[in-house]
Design a protein around this motif. Sequence first.
Motif, PDB file in Angstrom:
ATOM      1  N   GLY A 103      24.302   8.048 -16.988  1.00  0.00           N
ATOM      2  CA  GLY A 103      24.120   9.463 -17.252  1.00  0.00           C
ATOM      3  C   GLY A 103      25.456  10.162 -17.287  1.00  0.00           C
ATOM      4  O   GLY A 103      26.427   9.685 -16.695  1.00  0.00           O
ATOM      5  N   TYR A 163      14.212   0.810 -21.840  1.00  0.00           N
ATOM      6  CA  TYR A 163      14.953   1.999 -21.445  1.00  0.00           C
ATOM      7  C   TYR A 163      14.598   3.165 -22.350  1.00  0.00           C
ATOM      8  O   TYR A 163      14.142   2.989 -23.470  1.00  0.00           O
ATOM      9  N   GLY A 164      14.839   4.369 -21.849  1.00  0.00           N
ATOM     10  CA  GLY A 164      14.649   5.586 -22.634  1.00  0.00           C
ATOM     11  C   GLY A 164      15.652   6.633 -22.191  1.00  0.00           C
ATOM     12  O   GLY A 164      16.166   6.583 -21.059  1.00  0.00           O
ATOM     13  N   ASP A 165      15.959   7.563 -23.071  1.00  0.00           N
ATOM     14  CA  ASP A 165      16.925   8.617 -22.784  1.00  0.00           C
ATOM     15  C   ASP A 165      16.229   9.956 -22.601  1.00  0.00           C
ATOM     16  O   ASP A 165      15.215  10.223 -23.242  1.00  0.00           O
ATOM     17  N   VAL A 184      22.644  13.949 -20.344  1.00  0.00           N
ATOM     18  CA  VAL A 184      21.821  12.907 -20.936  1.00  0.00           C
ATOM     19  C   VAL A 184      21.739  11.792 -19.901  1.00  0.00           C
ATOM     20  O   VAL A 184      22.731  11.451 -19.257  1.00  0.00           O
ATOM     21  N   VAL A 185      20.530  11.256 -19.721  1.00  0.00           N
ATOM     22  CA  VAL A 185      20.288  10.207 -18.734  1.00  0.00           C
ATOM     23  C   VAL A 185      19.549   9.056 -19.402  1.00  0.00           C
ATOM     24  O   VAL A 185      18.550   9.270 -20.099  1.00  0.00           O
ATOM     25  N   ARG A 186      20.058   7.851 -19.209  1.00  0.00           N
ATOM     26  CA  ARG A 186      19.335   6.655 -19.640  1.00  0.00           C
ATOM     27  C   ARG A 186      18.612   6.128 -18.416  1.00  0.00           C
ATOM     28  O   ARG A 186      19.198   5.941 -17.360  1.00  0.00           O
ATOM     29  N   ARG A 187      17.293   5.926 -18.566  1.00  0.00           N
ATOM     30  CA  ARG A 187      16.479   5.480 -17.428  1.00  0.00           C
ATOM     31  C   ARG A 187      15.669   4.240 -17.791  1.00  0.00           C
ATOM     32  O   ARG A 187      15.360   4.004 -18.960  1.00  0.00           O
ATOM     33  N   ARG A 188      15.358   3.487 -16.788  1.00  0.00           N
ATOM     34  CA  ARG A 188      14.512   2.319 -16.959  1.00  0.00           C
ATOM     35  C   ARG A 188      13.064   2.801 -16.998  1.00  0.00           C
ATOM     36  O   ARG A 188      12.601   3.472 -16.091  1.00  0.00           O
ATOM     37  N   VAL A 227      17.744   5.392 -12.837  1.00  0.00           N
ATOM     38  CA  VAL A 227      18.826   5.840 -13.708  1.00  0.00           C
ATOM     39  C   VAL A 227      19.817   4.701 -13.909  1.00  0.00           C
ATOM     40  O   VAL A 227      20.328   4.131 -12.952  1.00  0.00           O
ATOM     41  N   VAL A 228      20.059   4.369 -15.170  1.00  0.00           N
ATOM     42  CA  VAL A 228      20.995   3.311 -15.520  1.00  0.00           C
ATOM     43  C   VAL A 228      22.367   3.911 -15.830  1.00  0.00           C
ATOM     44  O   VAL A 228      23.392   3.358 -15.473  1.00  0.00           O
TER      45      VAL A 228
END
Length: 84
Positions: A65, A30-32, A13-17, A62-63
């Motif tokens: 992961g 942000y979105g996952d 799982v990655v949280r991204r801007r 990437v914020v």
Amino acid sequence: MALSPADIGRRVVVRRRLAAESAASGRPIYGDVLGVLESWTNGIILIRRSTGELIEIADEDVVAGKPVPPAPPRRARRQPGPDA
């Protein structure tokens, strides 16, 4: 970030801007993304979702992961009984 190229082939799982900032709040958006890490080359991460969609993320966006456990097996749908 807890992810690395060593995680290729694993479910992550990655949280991204998504945007520098929201017009309404002035804060970042942000979105996952959940899926299998397919590659990490030249600053680009590719994640394949369970739908088959391939998501491309610049590693600078990437914020956070991490690897996550495999998806649980799908359960069969219950069929209504004869009394239904």
